[in-house]
Design a protein around this motif. Structure first.
Motif, PDB file in Angstrom:
ATOM      1  N   TRP A 171       0.991  -1.095   0.014  1.00  0.00           N
ATOM      2  CA  TRP A 171      -0.027   0.120   0.038  1.00  0.00           C
ATOM      3  C   TRP A 171       0.842   1.287   0.089  1.00  0.00           C
ATOM      4  CZ3 TRP A 171      -4.727   1.523  -0.727  1.00  0.00           C
ATOM      5  CH2 TRP A 171      -5.190   2.824  -0.261  1.00  0.00           C
ATOM      6  N   ASP A 172       1.960   1.390   0.829  1.00  0.00           N
ATOM      7  CA  ASP A 172       2.847   2.305   0.986  1.00  0.00           C
ATOM      8  C   ASP A 172       4.159   2.329   0.103  1.00  0.00           C
ATOM      9  OD1 ASP A 172       0.942   4.376   2.751  1.00  0.00           O
ATOM     10  OD2 ASP A 172       1.545   2.749   4.216  1.00  0.00           O
ATOM     11  N   ARG A 173       4.214   1.149  -0.320  1.00  0.00           N
ATOM     12  CA  ARG A 173       5.776   0.855  -0.948  1.00  0.00           C
ATOM     13  C   ARG A 173       6.059   2.130  -2.134  1.00  0.00           C
ATOM     14  NH1 ARG A 173       7.409  -4.758  -4.117  1.00  0.00           N
ATOM     15  NH2 ARG A 173       9.778  -3.993  -4.730  1.00  0.00           N
ATOM     16  N   VAL A 174       7.075   2.618  -1.908  1.00  0.00           N
ATOM     17  CA  VAL A 174       7.607   3.684  -2.923  1.00  0.00           C
ATOM     18  C   VAL A 174       8.111   2.771  -4.182  1.00  0.00           C
ATOM     19  CG1 VAL A 174       9.503   5.136  -3.407  1.00  0.00           C
ATOM     20  CG2 VAL A 174       8.496   5.382  -1.152  1.00  0.00           C
ATOM     21  N   ARG A 175       7.084   2.994  -5.240  1.00  0.00           N
ATOM     22  CA  ARG A 175       7.482   2.253  -6.690  1.00  0.00           C
ATOM     23  C   ARG A 175       8.065   3.233  -7.542  1.00  0.00           C
ATOM     24  NH1 ARG A 175       6.319  -2.769  -7.602  1.00  0.00           N
ATOM     25  NH2 ARG A 175       5.108  -3.813  -5.960  1.00  0.00           N
ATOM     26  N   ARG A 176       7.670   4.529  -7.443  1.00  0.00           N
ATOM     27  CA  ARG A 176       8.157   5.461  -8.404  1.00  0.00           C
ATOM     28  C   ARG A 176       8.968   6.781  -7.783  1.00  0.00           C
ATOM     29  NH1 ARG A 176       5.141   5.323 -13.464  1.00  0.00           N
ATOM     30  NH2 ARG A 176       4.624   3.164 -13.852  1.00  0.00           N
ATOM     31  N   LEU A 195      -3.827   7.785  -4.459  1.00  0.00           N
ATOM     32  CA  LEU A 195      -5.007   7.804  -3.977  1.00  0.00           C
ATOM     33  C   LEU A 195      -5.273   9.051  -3.116  1.00  0.00           C
ATOM     34  CD1 LEU A 195      -5.676   4.109  -3.728  1.00  0.00           C
ATOM     35  CD2 LEU A 195      -6.528   5.587  -5.486  1.00  0.00           C
ATOM     36  N   ASP A 196      -4.625   9.399  -2.068  1.00  0.00           N
ATOM     37  CA  ASP A 196      -4.800  10.313  -1.404  1.00  0.00           C
ATOM     38  C   ASP A 196      -4.808  11.607  -2.094  1.00  0.00           C
ATOM     39  OD1 ASP A 196      -4.872  12.062   1.149  1.00  0.00           O
ATOM     40  OD2 ASP A 196      -2.496  12.583   0.616  1.00  0.00           O
ATOM     41  N   HIS A 197      -4.072  12.048  -2.965  1.00  0.00           N
ATOM     42  CA  HIS A 197      -4.069  13.375  -3.944  1.00  0.00           C
ATOM     43  C   HIS A 197      -5.428  13.334  -4.693  1.00  0.00           C
ATOM     44  CE1 HIS A 197       0.224  13.637  -2.749  1.00  0.00           C
ATOM     45  NE2 HIS A 197      -0.160  15.111  -3.373  1.00  0.00           N
ATOM     46  N   LEU A 198      -5.627  12.099  -5.172  1.00  0.00           N
ATOM     47  CA  LEU A 198      -7.075  11.923  -5.668  1.00  0.00           C
ATOM     48  C   LEU A 198      -8.150  12.679  -5.160  1.00  0.00           C
ATOM     49  CD1 LEU A 198      -6.998   8.660  -7.996  1.00  0.00           C
ATOM     50  CD2 LEU A 198      -7.525  10.944  -8.842  1.00  0.00           C
ATOM     51  N   VAL A 199      -8.210  12.047  -3.701  1.00  0.00           N
ATOM     52  CA  VAL A 199      -9.244  12.502  -3.045  1.00  0.00           C
ATOM     53  C   VAL A 199      -9.195  13.840  -2.395  1.00  0.00           C
ATOM     54  CG1 VAL A 199     -10.530  11.974  -0.641  1.00  0.00           C
ATOM     55  CG2 VAL A 199      -9.849  10.037  -2.240  1.00  0.00           C
ATOM     56  N   THR A 220      -4.496   8.108   5.416  1.00  0.00           N
ATOM     57  CA  THR A 220      -4.463   7.561   4.094  1.00  0.00           C
ATOM     58  C   THR A 220      -4.555   6.050   4.401  1.00  0.00           C
ATOM     59  OG1 THR A 220      -2.051   7.784   4.346  1.00  0.00           O
ATOM     60  CG2 THR A 220      -3.164   9.717   3.303  1.00  0.00           C
ATOM     61  N   ASP A 221      -4.898   5.340   5.392  1.00  0.00           N
ATOM     62  CA  ASP A 221      -4.925   3.919   5.248  1.00  0.00           C
ATOM     63  C   ASP A 221      -6.190   3.684   4.474  1.00  0.00           C
ATOM     64  OD1 ASP A 221      -7.363   3.363   7.623  1.00  0.00           O
ATOM     65  OD2 ASP A 221      -6.351   5.164   7.992  1.00  0.00           O
ATOM     66  N   PRO A 222      -6.420   2.593   3.817  1.00  0.00           N
ATOM     67  CA  PRO A 222      -7.455   2.350   2.970  1.00  0.00           C
ATOM     68  C   PRO A 222      -8.676   2.618   3.426  1.00  0.00           C
ATOM     69  CG  PRO A 222      -5.782   0.448   3.105  1.00  0.00           C
ATOM     70  CD  PRO A 222      -5.480   1.226   3.994  1.00  0.00           C
ATOM     71  N   GLY A 223      -9.221   2.115   4.591  1.00  0.00           N
ATOM     72  CA  GLY A 223     -10.509   2.435   5.151  1.00  0.00           C
ATOM     73  C   GLY A 223     -10.791   3.762   5.321  1.00  0.00           C
TER      74      GLY A 223
END
Length: 308
Positions: A171-176, A195-199, A220-223
């Motif tokens: 969920w929080d893994r830095v991929r980019r 996703l946080d920025h989207l919301v 910013t946890d999923p729930g």
């Protein structure tokens, strides 16, 4: 709903009779409507479409949903309202209501105006009448702006659900590393950050448009992120629809949440939100695929087909 008028002058006219036939018929079947108007179904549909600018079945469905939204806001029970609106089940009514208003019937109070976009300015007017705008500014169901706004919300909800299935470490893994969509927004290197920025984009722009205080940056946890989205999405949709109804896209606002305050044209704000939301949604898809989680393409054509 037999008190609608279509203009000054005594007596009835043909459009008034056609509207009565559309709205007073139980069940909303075209044949029954035509029978009440002493017409064949084909001729009746043609007359209504030409006179009101909307097919009779679509007109009735929209006005009945507007009435339902108003009744729910008055405290009526969902089951009772659904049956009065001509639906055979609460589930069918709930699906139609969510498609139209972007939220469940139980949250009807968050929809803003009960009016839906209309090509003819004909709306439900409480308690049992119609309101006909002198200069209707509604749009058809296929208006690209309305489709883009609704697709953005539905697609974001779908991505939130998909991402919630990720293992916690993904969920929080830095991929980019260093991924930045907009300089002032900071890095968006993980699924959670994008996703946080989207919301949050909708939370902060909604506050600016409505004159509210700047919202806090929520968890910013999923729930929590899903809860934040469910709270802002219907309010954002209601505000956009109200701007559309008032034809206020050219209005400008001075955003005091900026430092220093800055002015924005409302139409450009929506264009900004939709542009970067579309990019972020595709970025989330890329990150999910890198995490081994397959997702669709987010194609509006496929989305619209799934709604039909």
């Amino acid at each position: 709903m037999s008190d609608a008028t279509t203009g000054p002058g005594p007596g009835r006219d043909r459009l008034r009779e056609l509207l009565d036939a559309v709205l007073n018929t139980d069940g909303g079947r075209l044949g029954a409507m035509a029978g009440d108007a002493y017409s064949s179904p084909w001729h009746f549909a043609r007359e209504v479409s030409r006179g009101a600018g909307e097919p009779p079945v679509s007109l009735r469905r929209r006005v009945m949903l507007e009435r339902a939204a108003w009744q729910l806001r008055q405290g009526r029970a969902v089951t009772e309202v659904a049956l009065e609106a001509g639906y055979s089940s609460v589930e069918g009514f709930s699906r139609a209501f969510r498609r139209a208003y972007g939220t469940a019937p139980s949250r009807a109070g968050s929809t803003g105006s009960h009016w839906l976009p209309a090509p003819n300015g004909i709306h439900f007017h409480p308690p049992v009448a119609l309101w006909i705008e002198g200069y209707p500014r509604g749009r058809s169901d296929m208006d690209p702006t309305a489709l883009l706004v609704q697709h953005d919300l539905d697609d974001t909800a779908q991505l939130l659900d998909a991402a919630a299935a990720l293992p916690a470490e993904e969920w929080d893994r830095v991929r980019r590393p260093g991924e930045t969509v907009l300089g002032w927004d900071g890095p968006e290197e993980s699924v959670a950050a994008v996703l946080d920025h989207l919301v949050y984009t909708k939370e902060v722009w909604l506050a600016s448009i409505t004159g509210a205080d700047q919202p806090p940056r929520g968890s910013t946890d999923p729930g929590s992120l899903r809860t934040r989205f469910e709270q802002v999405a219907p309010r954002w949709l209601a505000e956009i629809r109200d701007i559309e109804r008032r034809d206020a896209w050219g209005d400008a606002m001075v955003d005091a949440l900026c430092d220093p305050p800055e002015s924005f044209v409302i139409g450009s704000v929506l264009a900004h939100v939709l542009t970067y939301s579309a990019y972020r949604r595709q970025l989330v898809r890329a990150l999910l695929r890198e995490a081994g989680h397959p997702v669709d393409h987010g194609d509006p054509i496929e989305w619209l087909r799934s709604r039909s």
